[in-house]
Scaffold this motif. Structure first.
Motif, mmCIF file in Angstrom:
data_model
loop_
_atom_site.group_PDB
_atom_site.id
_atom_site.type_symbol
_atom_site.label_atom_id
_atom_site.label_comp_id
_atom_site.label_asym_id
_atom_site.label_seq_id
_atom_site.Cartn_x
_atom_site.Cartn_y
_atom_site.Cartn_z
ATOM 1 N N ASP A 276 0.571 20.037 1.322
ATOM 2 C CA ASP A 276 -0.646 20.608 1.895
ATOM 3 C C ASP A 276 -1.203 21.738 1.038
ATOM 4 O OD1 ASP A 276 -0.389 18.849 3.985
ATOM 5 O OD2 ASP A 276 0.468 20.314 5.373
ATOM 6 N N GLN A 277 -0.306 22.528 0.462
ATOM 7 C CA GLN A 277 -0.740 23.712 -0.272
ATOM 8 C C GLN A 277 -1.224 23.384 -1.684
ATOM 9 O OE1 GLN A 277 -0.618 26.979 1.334
ATOM 10 N NE2 GLN A 277 -2.140 27.148 -0.290
ATOM 11 N N THR B 57 0.839 -1.192 0.000
ATOM 12 C CA THR B 57 0.000 0.000 0.000
ATOM 13 C C THR B 57 0.878 1.247 0.000
ATOM 14 O OG1 THR B 57 -0.085 -0.019 2.422
ATOM 15 C CG2 THR B 57 -1.842 -1.177 1.246
ATOM 16 N N THR B 58 0.312 2.320 -0.520
ATOM 17 C CA THR B 58 1.036 3.585 -0.563
ATOM 18 C C THR B 58 1.129 4.185 0.831
ATOM 19 O OG1 THR B 58 0.241 3.996 -2.803
ATOM 20 C CG2 THR B 58 1.043 5.895 -1.557
ATOM 21 N N SER B 59 2.301 4.660 1.188
ATOM 22 C CA SER B 59 2.486 5.287 2.498
ATOM 23 C C SER B 59 1.728 6.608 2.560
ATOM 24 C CB SER B 59 3.970 5.535 2.760
ATOM 25 O OG SER B 59 4.694 4.329 2.780
ATOM 26 N N PRO B 60 1.197 6.961 3.725
ATOM 27 C CA PRO B 60 0.494 8.249 3.844
ATOM 28 C C PRO B 60 1.472 9.404 3.660
ATOM 29 C CG PRO B 60 0.845 7.275 6.011
ATOM 30 C CD PRO B 60 1.245 6.227 5.009
ATOM 31 N N LEU B 61 0.974 10.504 3.109
ATOM 32 C CA LEU B 61 1.833 11.670 2.888
ATOM 33 C C LEU B 61 1.854 12.541 4.137
ATOM 34 C CD1 LEU B 61 1.243 12.646 -0.821
ATOM 35 C CD2 LEU B 61 3.454 12.590 0.325
ATOM 36 N N ASP B 62 2.286 11.957 5.233
ATOM 37 C CA ASP B 62 2.428 12.713 6.467
ATOM 38 C C ASP B 62 3.908 12.963 6.735
ATOM 39 O OD1 ASP B 62 3.359 10.216 7.285
ATOM 40 O OD2 ASP B 62 1.570 9.748 8.452
ATOM 41 N N LEU B 63 4.180 13.758 7.762
ATOM 42 C CA LEU B 63 5.562 14.158 8.035
ATOM 43 C C LEU B 63 6.471 12.975 8.340
ATOM 44 C CD1 LEU B 63 7.054 16.831 7.962
ATOM 45 C CD2 LEU B 63 6.664 17.061 10.417
ATOM 46 N N PRO B 64 6.060 11.988 9.146
ATOM 47 C CA PRO B 64 6.943 10.849 9.398
ATOM 48 C C PRO B 64 7.296 10.079 8.124
ATOM 49 C CG PRO B 64 5.221 10.928 11.061
ATOM 50 C CD PRO B 64 4.851 11.932 10.017
ATOM 51 N N SER B 65 6.329 9.902 7.239
ATOM 52 C CA SER B 65 6.613 9.180 5.996
ATOM 53 C C SER B 65 7.512 9.992 5.080
ATOM 54 C CB SER B 65 5.306 8.832 5.274
ATOM 55 O OG SER B 65 4.539 7.918 6.021
ATOM 56 N N ILE B 66 7.262 11.299 4.994
ATOM 57 C CA ILE B 66 8.109 12.154 4.150
ATOM 58 C C ILE B 66 9.540 12.160 4.678
ATOM 59 C CG2 ILE B 66 8.504 14.527 3.389
ATOM 60 C CD1 ILE B 66 5.453 14.893 3.331
ATOM 61 N N ALA B 67 9.697 12.082 6.000
ATOM 62 C CA ALA B 67 11.041 12.044 6.582
ATOM 63 C C ALA B 67 11.805 10.799 6.149
ATOM 64 C CB ALA B 67 10.959 12.112 8.103
ATOM 65 N N LEU B 68 11.091 9.739 5.798
ATOM 66 C CA LEU B 68 11.744 8.509 5.335
ATOM 67 C C LEU B 68 12.140 8.582 3.872
ATOM 68 C CD1 LEU B 68 9.395 5.848 6.994
ATOM 69 C CD2 LEU B 68 11.665 6.575 7.780
ATOM 70 N N ALA B 69 11.547 9.492 3.126
ATOM 71 C CA ALA B 69 11.821 9.592 1.692
ATOM 72 C C ALA B 69 13.212 10.155 1.451
ATOM 73 C CB ALA B 69 10.785 10.487 1.020
#
Length: 371
Positions: free
Chosen positions: A327-328, A2-14
């Motif tokens: 978000d924007q 499944t696609t990871s949520p686009l939240d801050l913790p997931s973005i930090a892993l990118a």
């Protein structure tokens, strides 16, 4: 999968790539305070970590680039010894790595760190040692990062040729390019033509702060007279783009946009834009995040990149800058991957090194998140 949520913790892993970050704008508030106490510097406007961090953020939120730049008086003041430069650089590498940055070009102005008797070469050597140590410590925690350096000349001073020579002298030791920075108004990049000519003569890349506080003429000079490889900020290239009245900056396409000669040249030549969303608002280059032209430029296929500029003054990270854009403007993982690849393509290291990071780090990293 499944696609990871686009939240801050997931973005930090990118995996992320950072091209525009100032060393003296990225100190930890605790480090500013500790270094000030060590040297007896009593000019800080606050005396505890939380208050120091808050002061830098609030002072930088003036909407004026000149006022924004005044905050650097304090950070530069505590970066006048080899040990302090090493520490700041080491912590910078560690902090970026912990935020998922896999490649970074961090810039600083060696001429601003000579008050205690260091030479230009000693300043650069200390910073490079710090980056090397920080990357090694991050690797020990399973976080791998490559940090390279841009040496910056201050555009209001007269040492740009000397700093360009410094860049070339250290080009095989971690310095990958040259930059000019500082207040733009009244200090056009063409004042430093000899430095840019020296870089070109030595087949060495450079970027120029342009199109931030000063508008389209600054960008025109940087590309047409100086031959810059990238535009530091460059956000005001939007002034050469006409959109239909009432166009939504968050739209998914801009089919009726009309580009002027400068904007067309920047896009046609694939000149990278080192955009710094939060900082552009802080300095008044853009009125608000909602009005930031990042999305217009991205949808029109300019080579946009995401950057922090000054993490201390903006109280920001690469992950937070990406989250702001998500978000924007409603971006997804594929958009963030494209911006990251844009940045890696635009880095000042050699082609094979760039390609290896794209193929071996960035694409596999996003493939896991996209699922």
């Amino acid at each position: 999968m499944t696609t990871s949520p686009l939240d801050l913790p997931s973005i930090a892993l990118a995996p992320k790539v950072l091209l525009h970050d100032h060393l003296d704008g990225g100190l930890r508030p605790a480090t500013v305070l500790e270094l000030a106490r060590e040297i007896g510097y009593d000019e800080l406007p606050a005396d505890d970590v939380a208050a120091v961090g808050a002061w830098f953020r609030e002072a930088a939120d003036s909407g004026s680039l000149v006022r924004y730049l005044e905050t650097f008086t304090h950070t530069v003041a505590v970066m006048q010894t080899a040990s302090s430069l090493e520490r700041v650089a080491r912590e910078c590498a560690e902090d970026l790595a912990d935020d998922g940055v896999v490649y970074a070009e961090v810039r600083f102005a060696p001429e601003q760190h000579l008050e205690n008797g260091l030479t230009l070469d000693e300043v650069v050597e200390a910073v490079l040692r710090g980056f090397e140590d920080g990357a090694a410590q991050a690797a020990d925690r399973g976080r791998r990062i490559q940090v390279r350096t841009l040496v910056t000349a201050m555009r209001h001073a007269a040492r740009s040729r000397e700093i360009a020579e410094l860049a070339v002298r250290f080009r095989h030791r971690g310095v990958v390019g040259f930059d000019i920075a500082g207040a733009e108004a009244g200090y056009p990049p063409s004042r430093h033509l000899d430095a840019f000519e020296y870089m070109r003569a030595n087949n060495a890349p450079f970027t120029i702060h342009a199109g931030e506080a000063f508008g389209l003429p600054s960008i025109h000079e940087a590309i047409s007279f100086c031959g810059t490889d990238r535009l530091g900020h460059g956000v005001r290239v939007i002034e050469d783009i006409t959109l239909p009245v009432g166009a939504d900056p968050a739209a998914a396409a801009f089919p009726d946009a009309r580009l002027g000669d400068v904007a067309n040249y920047v896009r046609d030549k694939r000149i990278p834009l080192e955009l710094c969303p939060s900082s552009n608002v802080q300095t008044g280059a853009v009125a608000s995040l909602a009005e930031h032209p990042f999305n217009v430029l991205a949808r029109l296929r300019f080579r946009v990149t995401v950057n922090t500029d000054n993490r201390l003054m903006g109280d920001t990270t690469m992950s937070r800058e990406c989250k702001v854009l998500v978000d924007q403007f409603g971006y997804g993982w594929s958009d963030l991957e494209r911006f990251t690849v844009n940045a890696m393509k635009s880095a000042f290291i050699h082609f094979d090194e760039r390609l290896a990071i794209i193929d071996d780090v960035i694409k596999p990293g996003y493939a896991v998140l996209i699922g």
